[in-house]
Write an enzyme that holds these catalytic residues in place. Sequence first.
Site, PDB file in Angstrom:
ATOM      1  N   GLY A  70       0.769  -1.395   0.360  1.00  0.00           N
ATOM      2  CA  GLY A  70      -0.104  -0.090  -0.269  1.00  0.00           C
ATOM      3  C   GLY A  70       1.095   1.228  -0.033  1.00  0.00           C
ATOM      4  O   GLY A  70       1.937   1.468   0.705  1.00  0.00           O
ATOM      5  N   SER A  71       0.180   2.147  -0.546  1.00  0.00           N
ATOM      6  CA  SER A  71       1.524   3.821  -0.684  1.00  0.00           C
ATOM      7  C   SER A  71       1.221   4.265   0.706  1.00  0.00           C
ATOM      8  O   SER A  71       0.467   3.763   1.381  1.00  0.00           O
ATOM      9  CB  SER A  71       0.453   4.433  -1.430  1.00  0.00           C
ATOM     10  OG  SER A  71       0.669   4.023  -2.892  1.00  0.00           O
ATOM     11  N   HIS A 115       3.214   5.394   3.161  1.00  0.00           N
ATOM     12  CA  HIS A 115       4.513   5.053   3.638  1.00  0.00           C
ATOM     13  C   HIS A 115       5.636   5.496   3.080  1.00  0.00           C
ATOM     14  O   HIS A 115       6.645   5.151   4.015  1.00  0.00           O
ATOM     15  CB  HIS A 115       4.470   3.835   3.794  1.00  0.00           C
ATOM     16  CG  HIS A 115       3.366   2.839   4.584  1.00  0.00           C
ATOM     17  ND1 HIS A 115       2.437   3.244   5.599  1.00  0.00           N
ATOM     18  CD2 HIS A 115       2.828   1.475   4.052  1.00  0.00           C
ATOM     19  CE1 HIS A 115       1.900   2.173   5.352  1.00  0.00           C
ATOM     20  NE2 HIS A 115       1.368   1.385   4.889  1.00  0.00           N
ATOM     21  N   HIS A 170      -0.513   0.217  10.224  1.00  0.00           N
ATOM     22  CA  HIS A 170      -1.484   1.491   8.690  1.00  0.00           C
ATOM     23  C   HIS A 170      -2.034   2.249  10.636  1.00  0.00           C
ATOM     24  O   HIS A 170      -3.914   2.464   9.841  1.00  0.00           O
ATOM     25  CB  HIS A 170      -2.153   0.864   8.256  1.00  0.00           C
ATOM     26  CG  HIS A 170      -1.268  -0.019   7.248  1.00  0.00           C
ATOM     27  ND1 HIS A 170      -0.564  -1.585   7.868  1.00  0.00           N
ATOM     28  CD2 HIS A 170      -0.735  -0.085   5.766  1.00  0.00           C
ATOM     29  CE1 HIS A 170       0.246  -1.622   6.605  1.00  0.00           C
ATOM     30  NE2 HIS A 170      -0.285  -0.508   5.687  1.00  0.00           N
TER      31      HIS A 170
END
Lengths: 339, 339, 222, 222
Positions: B52-53, B55, B217
């Site tokens: 996932g983006s 980070h 997250h």
Amino acid sequence: MKKVINNPEQVVEETIEGFLAAYKRSYQKVENVNGIVRRDRKDKVAIVTGGGSGHEPLFLGLIGEGLADGVTLGNVFAAPPPTNVFEVAKAVDAGKGVLFIYGNYSGDVLNFGMAVELLEMEGITTNTVLVTDDVASAPTERKDERRGIAGDIFVVKIAGAAAEKGLSLEEVTKVTQKANDHTFSIGVALAPGTIPGATELPYTLADDELEVGMGIHGEPGMERTKMMPADALTDKLLEKLLAESNLQSGDEVAVLVNGLGSTTLMELFIVNRRVAKVLEEKGIQAYDMDVNSYCTTQEMAGFSITLLKLDNELKDYYSAPAVSPYYKKESIGGNVYAK
Amino acid sequence: MKKVINNPEQVVEETIEGFLAAYKRSYQKVENVNGIVRRDRKDKVAIVTGGGSGHEPLFLGLIGEGLADGVTLGNVFAAPPPTNVFEVAKAVDAGKGVLFIYGNYSGDVLNFGMAVELLEMEGITTNTVLVTDDVASAPTERKDERRGIAGDIFVVKIAGAAAEKGLSLEEVTKVTQKANDHTFSIGVALAPGTIPGATELPYTLADDELEVGMGIHGEPGMERTKMMPADALTDKLLEKLLAESNLQSGDEVAVLVNGLGSTTLMELFIVNRRVAKVLEEKGIQAYDMDVNSYCTTQEMAGFSITLLKLDNELKDYYSAPAVSPYYKKESIGGNVYAK
Amino acid sequence: MPNSLQEVQLNAVQVKEMFLYVGEKVRENKPLLTKIDSAIGDGDHGIGMSVGFTKAEEGLRQKEFTTINDVFKTIGMSMISTMGGASGVIFGTFFIGGVKGLDPQEVLTLPLLAQILEGSVSSIKQRGKAERGDKTMIDALEPAVEGLKQSVIGNQSLLEGLKVAESLAEKGVEQTKEYVAKFGRAKALGERAIGHQDAGATTVWIMFTAMREWVENAINQE
Amino acid sequence: MPNSLQEVQLNAVQVKEMFLYVGEKVRENKPLLTKIDSAIGDGDHGIGMSVGFTKAEEGLRQKEFTTINDVFKTIGMSMISTMGGASGVIFGTFFIGGVKGLDPQEVLTLPLLAQILEGSVSSIKQRGKAERGDKTMIDALEPAVEGLKQSVIGNQSLLEGLKVAESLAEKGVEQTKEYVAKFGRAKALGERAIGHQDAGATTVWIMFTAMREWVENAINQE
Ligand SMILES: Nc1ncnc2c1ncn2[C@@H]1O[C@H](COP(=O)(O)OP(=O)(O)O)[C@@H](O)[C@H]1O
Ligand SMILES: Nc1ncnc2c1ncn2[C@@H]1O[C@H](COP(=O)(O)OP(=O)(O)O)[C@@H](O)[C@H]1O
Ligand SMILES: [Mg+2]
Ligand SMILES: [Mg+2]
Ligand SMILES: [Mg+2]
Ligand SMILES: [Mg+2]
């Protein structure tokens, strides 16, 4: 106001200890004062930068090959005392003189100024270039009264490269002054940062507000406006910068999109995307674009854009290698992170 | 929830555009999908990482020499779809196979897993190493169920070096798996980060609270406690890490003190100072310490500590050069930023 | 302490005690100074002055003092060498500027205080280039010192002189609200600084208030 | 629409319309799903499902459909290729898993729906390894599909079958509150997940509710 600290009055000392724990092979502390110098100093003009702490990785991230030889660190947002400046300069002077580079703030001018007097008494020659890149902080007619913000990075980069090349103090000063004269920045804040130990926010910005031209210590800026999309905001800042820097189609620039603390790299990339687009439309060549958080204001949300207008001389120095843990350029050849 | 963005649904595309505007000489986009690959790919096992983006600089900051060859990026906090993964792997495969390295999350396992099936049909050989460094996310008995957090950086670093050396897919996989097995992290959150477009905080932490073991997250952690001084907090995290990693006096480690977003480098240095002190007291040698914000959770406040237990093999690969715009190691020789 | 108020004079030990008290009062006002400096500056003036007076206290407690000069110099050097910021040099010079070149003095009288602080004002102006009306601590300090000088001419006591100085410093602080800043971080604000008082000027006023209080208490305890 | 409720069956265009409506309802519930996923996950489930159904809508609007298979496949592929996250594959498989290998079908009846979704359940379980009680969308989907199957046996209408499925999905969502999570981000929470419902299960329930509403409205508009 929550921070991962032990004691607000020890943050600078402990920061230096933590920095040196990681990088002690390359750097060492200056005894008794909050200053750090390179271990492998050369027989050349010494570059010293510094100022208040709280902007990490500035300034301690700017010591290294092709950069500064020493940094002097004050308390958070406070210029370092003259004794600090004095000791750091003395530690790095190789007999070829010391060039001080720091942001144009009263406190810094007063403290570095006093240090210069002390150094003169020791027979150490110094010169000073004040960084004055923040176009929001004074009108064009009083350009030399402007504050220094993220432009520090470009100015120190150029100075470090010129010194590394073996130029004299006068020559290094001249090109460094030119670098400053060619550097234009403007910032925008979305939310404040806080000094360690503070129990209140220094100011507030509503959920739909931003402040254009905010200084890197939270000094109020030019204008408070409503939030706007990243592209519109970038356009607004660039308009001011392009007018101030008088960049023309065909000119070349180095660009820095700098985060102020809590603004994510994702957001900075979104801004950079727009900067690239606008420059391209205007026929201005982005020789290099750097997207990072080099000059922060604690956890402030926001960013700044800096343009360094290049000529051949500045381009040569800009392209020279620079190596520190938080700022690195390997010799580059135009709009790249190159190997 | 203020962010410098244009449209929450476009953030990943625009992030990639902004990244490539700055670094296009070295990297290029994979057509039609959110993926980036190195331009100068070599005849070697290809390393692909991603997830996932949100980070940043992970994962796009991990492509480069001695690192990954391609990254596949999902939406914010969402694993990339199988087609993304597939296209990126196809783009970097040099006929020697592809090693996938990603954090152990259901979404990633499902999507990369589907991509692996598609790649098999194309005759591309793949292997996978799941990063499982977060000691807070499952007990020792279920170590392989743990999440991947900042440990990604060490694992990709080792894999990149092993691949660069010309090892076979099986050999690279083996040493990468070992790197993961030797990597132990734990994080702590002081304040939440928010997804672009979100209008509410995902959770709240009181002014005097922190959460130990919070995921990257914002997944709740092990324990919510009162704020404490940096040293006490560091001790608490280290205690858990040292127990899990079973490090002994005389062992060598690489350390990463990683900021989660809005925690300042100053704070990270203060933590690193304590890490260095504790390791020294225990007779554990800090071969290298890295203090940076590599794996973030938007503007989350907090940090993580990662320990990579080194043996001679891992040390060799750790010391190999690695070059990307956001992660650089030049060949090092123990606790330094060396030239 | 002499019985006659007119003749109040302080020896070095008393001057040291007085400034320890001044430091305490300035530190007590840290939140106020932070707030004022936050409005038009960077919010660290209170922290800076606290650090400075804490270091001065350490310096003062370490030594036995026989001359007034030494007390002033110890405080000033502590500030200059530890505080940093604009106020490190400026308030350091407050203490050092007036005793530079002064023959060793064993008692502080109103005339001597007026003379020392006159020297401070001119040193600070020389260093910092600020004049009255530039929205700096000069706006409180210069009138206060003029008040001291007038009191000397009027042959008044130290306490009376300090009362005059205190009230003129306060007035000076009030006036800074009307000025745009020519120095320091508030400069970039232009007209937006109007309505806000200057942080350094506020510190000057707090210092004169504390000096007056200390002398008053000392006399009452006689 | 036939007159007899017992005989309700949908052609491909109607199925497409029904799922456009389902997408609308899921998107309307984005804030709710965000909130649920924030409590024990990472807060992106609502965003993910919105993206998925938006892309599905684009895909559905671009084409003329004659088979049910194609409608399901278009939605499923849109989701798998754009959403990412756990739910991209899981909800993509919801639509694709049951039509894989199925002969082209022009009308959707209750028995066919039950058959397709039975295939979905087993594909999802195969892919995701989750079983009933693991606090995933399976906890709502599996009972709902069992409800459809029971309704087939009881010879009920599509609408009645959907009503049963909807209420069993709702019950399944309620039950997820009692479980610790074996999959997804909530897993690390252990006992702390108890009391919170699963986001994906909630989406399943919303989807069945929307399907039931659409069929109900369609019948009423006859
Ligand atoms: N050039 C100057 N001359 C006299 N006083 C000054 C000057 N510059 C700043 N000051 C005083 O210093 C105060 C600010 O001190 P401080 O906040 O500690 O420094 P900084 O501006 O470096 O943060 C101002 O309020 C002002 O009174
Ligand atoms: N292995 C699995 N099998 C079935 N459903 C799953 C599985 N893993 C996750 N889910 C479902 O997906 C939902 C989470 O979706 P989403 O938030 O989009 O994904 P992510 O966890 O990647 O953020 C969970 O609430 C759960 O219902
Ligand atoms: Mg300051
Ligand atoms: Mg997710
Ligand atoms: Mg200040
Ligand atoms: Mg989620």
